[in-house]
Write a protein that holds these residues in place. Sequence first.
Motif, PDB file in Angstrom:
ATOM      1  N   TRP A 162      43.900  37.879  38.085  1.00  0.00           N
ATOM      2  CA  TRP A 162      43.684  38.067  39.518  1.00  0.00           C
ATOM      3  C   TRP A 162      42.205  37.966  39.870  1.00  0.00           C
ATOM      4  CZ3 TRP A 162      44.927  37.648  44.222  1.00  0.00           C
ATOM      5  CH2 TRP A 162      44.322  38.396  45.227  1.00  0.00           C
ATOM      6  N   ALA A 163      41.334  38.535  39.035  1.00  0.00           N
ATOM      7  CA  ALA A 163      39.899  38.486  39.305  1.00  0.00           C
ATOM      8  C   ALA A 163      39.385  37.045  39.287  1.00  0.00           C
ATOM      9  CB  ALA A 163      39.144  39.328  38.274  1.00  0.00           C
ATOM     10  N   PHE A 164      39.830  36.257  38.308  1.00  0.00           N
ATOM     11  CA  PHE A 164      39.419  34.848  38.263  1.00  0.00           C
ATOM     12  C   PHE A 164      39.988  34.077  39.454  1.00  0.00           C
ATOM     13  CE2 PHE A 164      38.598  35.491  33.613  1.00  0.00           C
ATOM     14  CZ  PHE A 164      37.289  35.028  33.613  1.00  0.00           C
ATOM     15  N   ALA A 165      41.241  34.358  39.809  1.00  0.00           N
ATOM     16  CA  ALA A 165      41.853  33.662  40.936  1.00  0.00           C
ATOM     17  C   ALA A 165      41.142  33.993  42.241  1.00  0.00           C
ATOM     18  CB  ALA A 165      43.332  34.038  41.029  1.00  0.00           C
ATOM     19  N   LYS A 166      40.756  35.250  42.410  1.00  0.00           N
ATOM     20  CA  LYS A 166      40.064  35.660  43.635  1.00  0.00           C
ATOM     21  C   LYS A 166      38.725  34.952  43.767  1.00  0.00           C
ATOM     22  CE  LYS A 166      38.945  39.758  46.341  1.00  0.00           C
ATOM     23  NZ  LYS A 166      38.983  41.241  46.399  1.00  0.00           N
ATOM     24  N   ALA A 167      38.098  34.634  42.618  1.00  0.00           N
ATOM     25  CA  ALA A 167      36.824  33.918  42.628  1.00  0.00           C
ATOM     26  C   ALA A 167      37.020  32.404  42.645  1.00  0.00           C
ATOM     27  CB  ALA A 167      35.997  34.318  41.408  1.00  0.00           C
ATOM     28  N   HIS A 168      38.284  31.967  42.797  1.00  0.00           N
ATOM     29  CA  HIS A 168      38.634  30.543  42.836  1.00  0.00           C
ATOM     30  C   HIS A 168      38.330  29.841  41.511  1.00  0.00           C
ATOM     31  CE1 HIS A 168      39.339  31.118  47.089  1.00  0.00           C
ATOM     32  NE2 HIS A 168      38.107  31.553  47.258  1.00  0.00           N
ATOM     33  N   HIS A 169      38.442  30.589  40.418  1.00  0.00           N
ATOM     34  CA  HIS A 169      38.317  30.023  39.075  1.00  0.00           C
ATOM     35  C   HIS A 169      39.729  29.809  38.537  1.00  0.00           C
ATOM     36  CE1 HIS A 169      33.964  31.724  38.338  1.00  0.00           C
ATOM     37  NE2 HIS A 169      34.099  31.092  39.497  1.00  0.00           N
ATOM     38  N   ASP A 170      40.457  28.913  39.181  1.00  0.00           N
ATOM     39  CA  ASP A 170      41.870  28.740  38.852  1.00  0.00           C
ATOM     40  C   ASP A 170      42.136  28.312  37.408  1.00  0.00           C
ATOM     41  OD1 ASP A 170      42.443  29.505  41.410  1.00  0.00           O
ATOM     42  OD2 ASP A 170      42.595  27.459  42.180  1.00  0.00           O
ATOM     43  N   PRO A 171      41.342  27.404  36.819  1.00  0.00           N
ATOM     44  CA  PRO A 171      41.616  27.028  35.421  1.00  0.00           C
ATOM     45  C   PRO A 171      41.521  28.199  34.452  1.00  0.00           C
ATOM     46  CG  PRO A 171      40.217  25.391  36.474  1.00  0.00           C
ATOM     47  CD  PRO A 171      40.289  26.559  37.416  1.00  0.00           C
ATOM     48  N   GLU A 172      40.647  29.178  34.752  1.00  0.00           N
ATOM     49  CA  GLU A 172      40.543  30.359  33.898  1.00  0.00           C
ATOM     50  C   GLU A 172      41.663  31.345  34.198  1.00  0.00           C
ATOM     51  OE1 GLU A 172      38.076  29.093  35.632  1.00  0.00           O
ATOM     52  OE2 GLU A 172      36.436  28.614  34.242  1.00  0.00           O
ATOM     53  N   ALA A 173      42.074  31.407  35.466  1.00  0.00           N
ATOM     54  CA  ALA A 173      43.077  32.387  35.864  1.00  0.00           C
ATOM     55  C   ALA A 173      44.473  32.023  35.368  1.00  0.00           C
ATOM     56  CB  ALA A 173      43.096  32.518  37.384  1.00  0.00           C
ATOM     57  N   TRP A 174      44.822  30.732  35.420  1.00  0.00           N
ATOM     58  CA  TRP A 174      46.198  30.308  35.187  1.00  0.00           C
ATOM     59  C   TRP A 174      46.758  30.703  33.817  1.00  0.00           C
ATOM     60  CZ3 TRP A 174      50.244  29.449  37.852  1.00  0.00           C
ATOM     61  CH2 TRP A 174      51.321  28.727  37.326  1.00  0.00           C
ATOM     62  N   PRO A 175      46.066  30.424  32.706  1.00  0.00           N
ATOM     63  CA  PRO A 175      46.650  30.809  31.401  1.00  0.00           C
ATOM     64  C   PRO A 175      46.794  32.314  31.242  1.00  0.00           C
ATOM     65  CG  PRO A 175      44.409  29.976  31.127  1.00  0.00           C
ATOM     66  CD  PRO A 175      44.805  29.681  32.527  1.00  0.00           C
ATOM     67  N   LEU A 176      45.907  33.082  31.860  1.00  0.00           N
ATOM     68  CA  LEU A 176      46.021  34.542  31.779  1.00  0.00           C
ATOM     69  C   LEU A 176      47.254  35.025  32.530  1.00  0.00           C
ATOM     70  CD1 LEU A 176      42.274  35.521  32.404  1.00  0.00           C
ATOM     71  CD2 LEU A 176      43.453  35.390  30.214  1.00  0.00           C
ATOM     72  N   LEU A 177      47.480  34.452  33.714  1.00  0.00           N
ATOM     73  CA  LEU A 177      48.643  34.846  34.501  1.00  0.00           C
ATOM     74  C   LEU A 177      49.942  34.426  33.818  1.00  0.00           C
ATOM     75  CD1 LEU A 177      47.325  33.974  38.071  1.00  0.00           C
ATOM     76  CD2 LEU A 177      47.556  36.238  37.037  1.00  0.00           C
ATOM     77  N   GLN A 178      49.937  33.258  33.189  1.00  0.00           N
ATOM     78  CA  GLN A 178      51.133  32.819  32.465  1.00  0.00           C
ATOM     79  C   GLN A 178      51.474  33.776  31.326  1.00  0.00           C
ATOM     80  OE1 GLN A 178      49.898  28.656  31.621  1.00  0.00           O
ATOM     81  NE2 GLN A 178      51.849  28.073  32.564  1.00  0.00           N
ATOM     82  N   LYS A 179      50.448  34.189  30.570  1.00  0.00           N
ATOM     83  CA  LYS A 179      50.684  35.110  29.455  1.00  0.00           C
ATOM     84  C   LYS A 179      51.182  36.464  29.964  1.00  0.00           C
ATOM     85  CE  LYS A 179      47.303  33.059  26.276  1.00  0.00           C
ATOM     86  NZ  LYS A 179      46.016  33.271  25.553  1.00  0.00           N
ATOM     87  N   ALA A 180      50.592  36.921  31.084  1.00  0.00           N
ATOM     88  CA  ALA A 180      51.038  38.196  31.658  1.00  0.00           C
ATOM     89  C   ALA A 180      52.490  38.098  32.105  1.00  0.00           C
ATOM     90  CB  ALA A 180      50.142  38.583  32.834  1.00  0.00           C
TER      91      ALA A 180
END
Length: 208
Positions: A162-180
């Motif tokens: 969520w923190a990466f997504a909020k900063a618009h760092h989608d490539p970093e956010a996506w794999p973390l969200l998938q694992k969660a």
Amino acid sequence: AKPYLSALCLLNAARLNGSREEIDHWFDLGVKIDPANALVRYRYMDSLRPRWGGSYDQMRLFLQRCQQEQLDPQLLARMEMLIHADMAEHAMTASDSAQSFAEWKRVIELAQIAGEDTSNEAVIGYTRAAQDLNQAADAERGLQLMSTRQFDDAWSLAQAGWAFAKAHHDPEAWPLLQKAAELNDAWAQFTVGHEIYRGESTLQMKAD
């Protein structure tokens, strides 16, 4: 002749199922056996947390006592970390971003003094609070700290994502969200499903 570990184990047991008098007894015995010990003191400090029936005032008083005994600065830093980490968790529960940020920042500073790696919870809490307060420099520092860490539990993965997504760092956010999501975090599952359904151009992902 010096059953220090026995005193430590009995202190642990008393913390879970005993009285304050029992906790104090085993603490006093542990210190008597080994006056320079770290483990008994650290565990005793933990027993003073509000969740175990103690208070922040009691924790501060015990820290002052240890400071007066001129104990190892690294041990003192570890013990002080317990106070600020507990207060930070309480502030997060109360949605108090300002206090949460201040407490997690202090935890990170103390971890450096203690020579310890900062916990995932501290880094995530610091970053999320900085974002909530629109403190861009601190938020970016937190994101940089998170980018070097490995997360393996659902809470950390979802929060970091969520923190990466909020900063618009989608490539970093996506794999973390998938694992969660794979670890059954409900919010992550909803978010991943929503993004797959609508598509995401920054991830070169077509709507499905």
